[in-house]
Write an enzyme that holds these catalytic residues in place. Structure first.
Site, PDB file in Angstrom:
ATOM      1  CG  ASP A 128      -1.981  -1.056   1.195  1.00 30.02           C
ATOM      2  OD1 ASP A 128      -2.414  -1.417   0.084  1.00 30.02           O
ATOM      3  OD2 ASP A 128      -2.405  -1.509   2.265  1.00 30.02           O
ATOM      4  CG  ASP A 146      -6.610  -1.503  -1.569  1.00 34.43           C
ATOM      5  OD1 ASP A 146      -6.805  -2.726  -1.701  1.00 34.43           O
ATOM      6  OD2 ASP A 146      -5.705  -1.031  -0.851  1.00 34.43           O
TER       7      ASP A 146
END
Length: 176
Positions: A128, A146
């Site tokens: 991330d 995401d």
């Protein structure tokens, strides 16, 4: 049930699904590799003040850092793998002509596959790197996969809602 005459249209619809899925996986992988190469030795890079930063984080859990114990990696790997197969099946059995739904399913499947690849390639977790917030009030760090899952899920909900709105009311409901 689709007829043989519908085959070219169905092929085009499936191409929407597979194009969205593969494009999402490719973009996700490229951005994660760039993030790892450039952010590994820095605490973060400010893009738009404190509101938007690039910050490398490895998430071993699921969305929002949820964990289910020491086997989180393999549990979420299995869940993502099943999700990709279910979404591909939904694409195959989707209503003819609903390219919007195919796009939505492709985005969700591609996002799930992108994070699935991270679980395969590293025990550190999912990469991330997008950090949004104000001061200490920050959204959990996320990635392109995401974003695809979130946007695809919203688009899928809209597609299902539109299908339900087009469905005629049963005779007994309109007579009452």
């Amino acid at each position: 049930m689709a007829s043989v005459a519908d085959a070219p249209a169905l092929g085009a619809e499936r191409r929407v699904f597979w194009t969205a899925a593969f494009a999402t996986v490719a973009l996700d992988l490229v951005t994660k590799l760039i993030a790892e190469a450039t952010l590994l030795r820095t605490p973060g890079v400010s893009v738009f003040g404190d509101w938007f930063q690039l910050r490398l984080v490895y998430n071993q859990g699921a969305a929002f850092g949820l964990h289910v114990g020491p086997y989180s990696r393999w549990i979420f790997f299995t869940v993502a793998l099943v999700a990709v197969f279910v979404l591909a099946r939904m694409s195959h059995s989707g209503p003819p002509g609903d390219r919007f739904r195919q796009l939505a399913l492709g985005l969700v499947a591609g996002g799930a596959a992108g994070n699935l690849l991270d679980r395969i390639r590293s025990s550190r977790g999912v990469v991330d790197f997008l950090d949004v917030g104000i001061g200490a009030l920050r959204w959990p760090t996320f990635n392109v996969a995401d974003i695809a899952v979130s946007c695809g899920a919203i688009a899928l909900a809209i597609s299902l809602w539109r299908e339900d709105a087009r469905r005629p009311e049963p005779e007994s409901a309109s007579a009452a």
